[in-house]
Structures are given as C-alpha cells and as structure tokens.
Enzyme design. Structure first.
Site, PDB file in Angstrom:
ATOM      1  N   TRP A 342       0.976  -1.305  -0.020  1.00 46.39           N
ATOM      2  CA  TRP A 342       0.100  -0.123  -0.063  1.00 46.39           C
ATOM      3  C   TRP A 342       0.742   1.330   0.069  1.00 46.39           C
ATOM      4  O   TRP A 342       0.489   2.336  -0.117  1.00 46.39           O
ATOM      5  CB  TRP A 342      -0.909   0.044   1.196  1.00 46.39           C
ATOM      6  CG  TRP A 342      -0.130   0.077   2.529  1.00 46.39           C
ATOM      7  CD1 TRP A 342       0.708  -0.651   3.123  1.00 46.39           C
ATOM      8  CD2 TRP A 342      -0.272   1.330   3.365  1.00 46.39           C
ATOM      9  NE1 TRP A 342       1.054  -0.230   4.190  1.00 46.39           N
ATOM     10  CE2 TRP A 342       0.514   1.108   4.640  1.00 46.39           C
ATOM     11  CE3 TRP A 342      -0.992   2.466   3.532  1.00 46.39           C
ATOM     12  CZ2 TRP A 342       0.564   1.944   5.778  1.00 46.39           C
ATOM     13  CZ3 TRP A 342      -1.013   3.378   4.402  1.00 46.39           C
ATOM     14  CH2 TRP A 342      -0.270   2.977   5.537  1.00 46.39           C
ATOM     15  N   ASP A 343       2.117   1.169   0.349  1.00 43.43           N
ATOM     16  CA  ASP A 343       3.180   2.149   0.338  1.00 43.43           C
ATOM     17  C   ASP A 343       3.022   3.117  -0.984  1.00 43.43           C
ATOM     18  O   ASP A 343       3.160   4.488  -0.914  1.00 43.43           O
ATOM     19  CB  ASP A 343       4.549   1.563   0.379  1.00 43.43           C
ATOM     20  CG  ASP A 343       4.710   0.741   1.629  1.00 43.43           C
ATOM     21  OD1 ASP A 343       3.875   0.043   1.896  1.00 43.43           O
ATOM     22  OD2 ASP A 343       5.901   0.779   2.243  1.00 43.43           O
ATOM     23  N   GLU A 469       1.000  -2.047  13.124  1.00 44.83           N
ATOM     24  CA  GLU A 469       1.080  -3.693  13.116  1.00 44.83           C
ATOM     25  C   GLU A 469       1.264  -4.434  14.319  1.00 44.83           C
ATOM     26  O   GLU A 469       1.744  -5.438  14.600  1.00 44.83           O
ATOM     27  CB  GLU A 469       1.897  -4.067  12.033  1.00 44.83           C
ATOM     28  CG  GLU A 469       1.790  -3.663  10.788  1.00 44.83           C
ATOM     29  CD  GLU A 469       2.599  -3.996   9.631  1.00 44.83           C
ATOM     30  OE1 GLU A 469       3.816  -4.386  10.102  1.00 44.83           O
ATOM     31  OE2 GLU A 469       2.375  -3.690   8.471  1.00 44.83           O
ATOM     32  N   LYS A 577       3.262   0.836  16.609  1.00 47.20           N
ATOM     33  CA  LYS A 577       4.508   0.885  15.567  1.00 47.20           C
ATOM     34  C   LYS A 577       4.677   2.108  14.696  1.00 47.20           C
ATOM     35  O   LYS A 577       5.591   2.636  14.305  1.00 47.20           O
ATOM     36  CB  LYS A 577       4.464  -0.457  14.692  1.00 47.20           C
ATOM     37  CG  LYS A 577       5.691  -0.592  13.731  1.00 47.20           C
ATOM     38  CD  LYS A 577       5.378  -1.956  13.061  1.00 47.20           C
ATOM     39  CE  LYS A 577       6.309  -2.132  11.731  1.00 47.20           C
ATOM     40  NZ  LYS A 577       6.276  -3.071  10.873  1.00 47.20           N
ATOM     41  N   GLN A 578       3.414   2.456  14.068  1.00 44.62           N
ATOM     42  CA  GLN A 578       3.464   3.878  13.103  1.00 44.62           C
ATOM     43  C   GLN A 578       2.286   4.430  12.977  1.00 44.62           C
ATOM     44  O   GLN A 578       1.240   3.815  13.800  1.00 44.62           O
ATOM     45  CB  GLN A 578       3.687   2.935  11.842  1.00 44.62           C
ATOM     46  CG  GLN A 578       2.701   2.072  11.224  1.00 44.62           C
ATOM     47  CD  GLN A 578       3.140   1.324  10.070  1.00 44.62           C
ATOM     48  OE1 GLN A 578       3.556   0.199  10.413  1.00 44.62           O
ATOM     49  NE2 GLN A 578       2.958   1.598   8.834  1.00 44.62           N
TER      50      GLN A 578
HETATM   51  C1  BGC Z   1       5.196  -1.164   7.638  1.00 41.69           C
HETATM   52  C2  BGC Z   1       3.918  -1.515   6.434  1.00 41.69           C
HETATM   53  C3  BGC Z   1       4.725  -1.316   4.954  1.00 41.69           C
HETATM   54  C4  BGC Z   1       6.033  -2.235   5.078  1.00 41.69           C
HETATM   55  C5  BGC Z   1       6.771  -2.120   3.596  1.00 41.69           C
HETATM   56  C6  BGC Z   1       6.184  -2.447   7.396  1.00 41.69           C
HETATM   57  O1  BGC Z   1       7.306  -2.191   8.273  1.00 41.69           O
HETATM   58  O2  BGC Z   1       4.513  -1.563   8.818  1.00 41.69           O
HETATM   59  O3  BGC Z   1       3.010  -0.441   6.721  1.00 41.69           O
HETATM   60  O4  BGC Z   1       3.449  -1.373   4.257  1.00 41.69           O
HETATM   61  O5  BGC Z   1       6.781  -2.026   5.977  1.00 41.69           O
HETATM   62  O6  BGC Z   1       7.131  -0.699   3.632  1.00 41.69           O
END
Ligand code: BGC
Length: 719
Positions: A342-343, A469, A577-578
């Site tokens: 989804w990035d 996550e 986490k984010q």
């Molecule tokens: C992130 C995801 C991301 C993935 C790829 C992960 O560490 O939590 O949101 O899509 O990395 O960049």
C-alpha cells in the site's frame, strides 16, 4: 574528464569519503541509479563483490517455491576491474590514499575518485562517472580516466557481465536462471550474456563493450556464470587514459528477441561519445528537477534531505509501463522481494500525481490491470468486488492467504489514490475508462467485509489490522472503518458520474449489478461504526484501545520486520509501531475539526515508536497542519534522513514510502496545501521558524503552478 560537478552545491551531493566494506551495502542503496525501467545498485565498479551488487528491471519477477515471488537480481554489469602491471586495483589489499564517491543528484550520476597505492608503492588515480539513462531506459554507462601518477607500465581493464548475483544474490536464496548463454560479439563489438528466469521464463539479455582511447589488445573470457572483455594497453606516467563501458539490456517483456535488440542498441550507443550521452542525461534530469524540486532556504540540511528523497523517488517514475508498480524498496535492492505494498498508493503516488501525472496514471493502471486477481481475492473470502492483496508483484493474487485478521485498508487506499489523481489532473478519460471501475469494485468489497452489529446498531469491521502492526486482528480500527466509508461513498459517486456520462449501464451489466446498488452503498456508509471521540476529544484507535496499558514509546526501539511480529509483548499496551489514527486525520483533513486532530497528534505521537519508516512523515504532515510545527520539523528531518543517519538500515533497498512521505509532508504539511470546496488548491503555510523560503511546483489540471512561500507571505502563480 570534465568535472563540473566539483563545484556543485553541497545540497545536491551525497558523499562517501572513506571506504568501509561493512557499510558498502548501505552506500550501494544510497548510490543506486534508477530510471523507472531498471535500477543499478551503487557497487564499487572496481570490486563489486565487496558489497551486494544488484541490477533489477521492473517487472522481472521469478516464482519462488512455497514462498513469495521475487524480483530477480539480474546479471551485474557494473564490474570494471583494473590491473596495473600485475596488481589489481583492490582496495582491500593496497593503500587507499584518497577515496571519494558521490551521488550528484542534479545530474543523476555517481562519481568516484580513488587514489590507490599498490603493494609495489606506485600510485594510480581512478576517476569515473556512471549513469543509467534517464531518457534512454536501456542504457548503462561508466566512463572516466585512469592515471598512473608516478610510474609507467602495462595495464589491463576488464569489463564483465556476471550472473553470480542471479544465482546467489536473491532474497530467497534461490537460483533464478537457466539457459545461460554468454559470448563474444567480436573485436570492437563487445560481449553479451543472456539467460531465462527459471520460473517465469523471461528472457534477459545484456550486451556490454569497453573502450579506451589508447591502442590496446583485446581478449574475452567466458566462464560458467560470467563473460569478461579485457583490453591491455600501455600507461605513461602522469597521462590520463580515458575509458568507457557502455551497456544495453532488454528482456522479453520489452521485445521478442532481447538479445538481438541489446546488440543493436549497444551498437547505436557505441557510436555516441560518452560525454554526449551524459549531456543528454543531465538535460533530462534538469527537466525532472524543474518539475519536482523543492527549494528550502535557511536550512541546508533539510534542503539536502528533500533533494535526496525527491531524487530517489523521481528516479522510479515510469510512465511507459503500466504493468509494473513500485516495490517497497524501490529498484534499489531486493528487500521485501521487490513486492508492492500500500506504500505505493498512499505514499508514492501523490508525488507523481502532482509532478509527473503520466507516471501516476501508469501506477494506477497497474492496479487496474490486476483487478481480475483482486476480484478472485475477494471471492475467496465470500465478498463481492475486488480486494487488493497485501503484497503484489507481477500478479495481484494474495500469495500468503489470510481470510481476515490482517490489513485490508490497502483496498481502499487504491480508491483513495485514484480519487486524488482524478481530482488533481481532471483526467476524465482515465476515470471513465478505468478509475471509476476500480473505485466501484473496491467499494463493493466493503459491503461483504462489514457486518451488522445489532448492539451497536452499526456496521462494524472485525478481525482487522490497521496500519499499526503491533495490534493485529482487532475490532473497528478507526482508520480502516473510515476508509471503507470513504470507499463506499466514493463508489456511489462514481456510479452517478458514469450515469451522467452515459457509461453506467455498460459497466453495470458487465459487473452484474442492479441499477440502484449505489443506494445500498450509501446506506451502509452512513451506518459504518466509528470509535468514540468521547471523552478525550479524538478517536480511539480501535475498540477498547484505551483499556490497554498506557505506555509511552521507547524511542530506542529498532525497526522490526513488517510481518506483524509482536514487538516485545507490546500488543497489551497502547504503544504503536507507526501512524494509524494520525494517518486518518492526515488523509481526511476536512472531515475532522483541527482541535480534534491536534489532540490526536498530541496523544498518539508520544505513544508511537516510529518503528516503520512510514510513520514520521505522516506525523510531520499532520503536526504541521495542526500547529505543532517545530515537533513536525524534528519528525520530518528524522524521517527524511532515515536511510542515511547514524541508525540507517537500508542494505536491502531504499525506504521508498518514506521518500514519498517526506515530499507529502513538505507540500501538504509545511506548505499547507489543501483542496478547496470549489476543487482548487489553497495553501496555509506552517513553515518551521528558521526556514526563509519553501518553493516548489505542482501540476494542477494540466497547468504548472509555482508555489513560493516565505514567512508571513506566499505567492502562488501559474508557470
Ligand atoms: C510497515 C508497513 C509497510 C511495509 C513495507 C512495514 O514495516 O509496517 O506499513 O507497508 O513495512 O514498507
């Protein structure tokens, strides 16, 4: 060799001034040159195997037994080794007197200068530049001079094409080639190597040719995985000898006979002087910069960071091929196996939407082309419409199938990106032909994904993971629920738009829909449950989040793998986490009051570990929008430097989402760009106090706009 770049401003340069083999892989990522078609890691040409050489062509994936398919590390053509009278220029052996490599972001070239003392005490100067043709996608070139500073002797320059990396250099450890053929094209013509990817059967051909300005004798060596061309010549003390290595590469994704095409193209490149090819390349980069540079005055460090992020992201744009998208690690390494997340839609596409809409369109079309796979993914979980997979490659099938429990927002993220693209470009043709269908099909997915909750008297989404996550398989993630709502409403509007354009009936019949289906979507959207904002004044991240142990994030935590691994038992705490709810507030700035968004920022930011590089830029953008500008600045800088600060860990490729996030925070955060109710962009700048100017260009509905902001004043003009 001309070295105009020596006088270039520091904020256009990324520089490595000592050679540390332990850091080689990181520099290879930072020094990757890409052109949307391919990416070449910045290995040291004189000793490529000191690091992790990589050459990737977008879309050249191979299947992996029992695992995720991966982008193939294709034969490395970067090697260019020098032997001086029996001694190799090998920085692990002799003495390196001076060492400097630098990425010149303005001209899109990598420059290298080494003064090397061999074990016999003689000094040789190696100066080179390298490019991957930004306007000639099938061209690679290394050129420069060799100068024996204090001696005269015979030398041999050897240019190779080496399939070692295709055999051993993959993320999975699997060999990816068969049918390798390597050979000599003849005196003055060069060498070639061709192979076939073992699972996907893609033919890959590379042809290379080295030249020096001195008289030389030539030999060719063919080994198991390698072909090498050597030129031996006489060096005279103090006299520089010019050399070049030109390379051409094609695959059967481009043409039926890639070997033939690579040979032909190499011939054509060989006719042009290296400097001329380099000049064209520089001119093309100048055009890219004219559209996409962001000027920051009063902060050289931020200026350089901005350019670094823009350079690498712009180098991935490819308007020519809508069968490929952007991997989470760019074309800069084989981390995440080159897979698309989804990035792309939430972080990278906006940059292209506003600076190179054709490239944005190609990325969206990639998803359109995989709609059939997304429909099968939805059907597998008994949902209508289309469900985009968590990871996508040359196909869009969910490879590591999970019914529910993991993330689903990526499906709505695609619709969000289509909507923003259509709004910014006014590209009606794309919208009516494919965009509307994507929005409708993703919208329909949610009608099956939501469930009616009789107690809540609302539609809920259970067994879901938000963008954070740490907390997996939760209930009613505010971000996901709101994106689902958006997707459904936007789908209903797409139906309306198609009706007005006289295109609805045809699509309706093709998709097997009722005429009034859109009413149902509106009704569901109206009743989608959102977590409470009471009493704290902002959204709870998901049901019962506030009942978890309240704990601040430990900033010393290191980023972990994305696989949803538990970060040290943190799922019982409020540590994230984010960015998650912050992302909701960033994506929908008009739907929530500033006061609510500010309170959300203040609460969630200290509880976010920023263990993903997708985090800081969003907090920075939101923070700037809600008046937390200085905090936003600190977050932005840390995020923008994530691949090159002391803690950087990017051996496996660049953090491509972070590149796009950094740009978004500048434009939507510090410059405060928003879309007005009448559909045009307005700017409410929130500049960090020490910035004297923030200036950039965007494209809006086919017109270029220059945005020039200074503290207290701003100017937006057509260009
Ligand atoms: C992130 C995801 C991301 C993935 C790829 C992960 O560490 O939590 O949101 O899509 O990395 O960049």
């Amino acid at each position: 060799m001309s070295d105009d770049a020596l006088n270039t401003d520091q904020d256009w340069l990324m520089e490595e001034s000592t050679c540390n083999p332990l850091k080689m892989a990181q520099w290879e990522t930072l020094f990757t040159l890409a052109n949307g078609y391919c990416g070449l890691r910045g290995s040291l040409e004189t000793s490529p195997l000191l690091g992790d050489p990589g050459f990737f062509v977008a879309g050249v994936f191979d299947t992996v037994e029992g695992g995720k398919d991966e982008l193939v590390n294709l034969p490395a053509w970067v090697g260019l080794e020098l032997n001086m009278g029996g001694f190799d220029l090998d920085i692990t052996e002799g003495e390196v007197l001076n060492y400097r490599r630098r990425l010149n972001m303005r001209s899109g070239t990598l420059e290298c200068k080494i003064d090397y003392r061999d074990p016999a005490g003689r000094t040789t100067r190696w100066e080179s530049k390298r490019l991957v043709g930004i306007n000639k996608p099938h061209l690679g070139m290394i050129w420069g001079t060799i100068t024996p500073l204090d001696y005269s002797d015979k030398a041999t320059l050897t240019g190779s094409i080496d399939a070692w990396s295709t055999k051993y250099g993959s993320d999975s450890g699997q060999n990816h080639y068969e049918d390798l053929e390597a050979g000599d094209l003849g005196e003055g013509e060069g060498i070639e190597l061709g192979l076939k990817t073992s699972g996907t059967g893609i033919l890959v051909a590379e042809a290379a040719r080295i030249e020096i300005e001195e008289e030389s004798s030539r030999s060719v060596r063919v080994e198991d995985d390698l072909v090498a061309e050597s030129l031996s010549f006489q060096m005279k003390e103090g006299i520089p000898v010019s050399f070049s290595k030109k390379v051409s590469f094609f695959t059967s994704r481009d043409v039926a006979d890639p070997a033939e095409k690579a040979r032909k193209k190499l011939k054509a490149f060989a006719k042009l002087p290296a400097e001329k090819l380099a000049e064209e390349h520089r001119r093309e980069w100048a055009k890219i910069w004219a559209d996409s540079d962001v000027v920051i005055e009063g902060d050289p460090r931020a200026q350089k960071a901005a350019r670094f992020n823009i350079f690498h992201l712009a180098s991935l744009g490819n308007s020519r091929d809508d069968r490929v998208s952007l991997g989470a690690k760019g074309l800069h390494g084989n981390g995440y196996k080159g897979q698309v997340f989804w990035d792309t839609e939430q972080y990278m596409v906006p940059f292209f939407t506003y600076t190179c809409p054709e490239a944005a369109k190609a990325l969206l079309k990639y998803r359109y082309n995989l709609l059939e796979d997304a429909r099968s993914n939805a059907a597998r979980v008994d949902c209508p419409g289309a469900r985009f997979p968590w990871n996508s490659s040359f196909h869009g099938r969910e490879e590591q199938f999970k019914a529910f429990g993991w993330q689903d927002h990526q499906t709505a993220d695609v619709a969000y990106a289509v909507d923003s693209y259509v709004r910014a470009t006014g590209d009606r043709e794309f919208y009516l032909d494919s965009g509307a269908e994507m929005i409708i099909e993703t919208g329909r997915f949610w009608t099956g994904r939501v469930e009616w909750d009789a107690d809540k008297r609302a539609y809920v989404i259970t067994h879901i993971t938000g963008s954070d996550e740490i907390h997996t398989s939760i209930e009613n993630n505010a971000l996901t629920n709101y994106l689902a709502r958006f997707n459904l409403l936007r789908a209903a509007r797409a139906v309306q738009d198609l009706r007005e354009a006289g295109r609805w009936d045809k699509l309706r019949q093709r998709l097997g829909l009722e005429d009034d289906e859109d009413e149902n979507w509106r009704a569901i959207a109206k009743d989608i449950y959102m977590t409470s904002t009471e009493p704290q004044g902002f959204h709870e991240q998901f049901d019962s989040f506030f009942e978890l142990e309240d704990r601040m994030a430990d900033r010393s935590m290191k980023p972990v793998e994305y696989t949803g691994k538990v970060l040290g038992g943190l799922e019982e705490t409020q540590v994230n986490k984010q960015a998650d709810t912050a992302l909701l507030y960033y994506l929908f700035p008009d739907d929530f009051p500033d006061e609510m968004r500010r309170k959300g920022f203040d609460y969630y930011e200290p509880r976010t570990a920023h263990c993903s590089s997708l985090s800081r830029s969003i907090y920075a953008a939101l923070g700037a929008q809600v008046g937390r500008t200085e905090e936003a600045y600190r977050l932005w800088l840390k995020g923008a430097e994530v691949d090159y600060d002391e803690e950087a860990s990017c051996d496996g490729g660049i953090h491509a989402a972070s590149l796009g996030g950094a740009w978004q925070a500048l434009v939507f955060g510090f410059a405060g760009m928003q879309i007005n109710n009448d559909g045009s962009p307005v700017f409410e700048p929130n500049l960090p106090s020490h910035w004297k100017r923030l200036c950039f260009r965007i494209q809006w509905r086919g017109e270029r706009m220059k945005v020039d902001l200074r503290p207290g004043t701003g100017d937006v003009s057509s260009q």
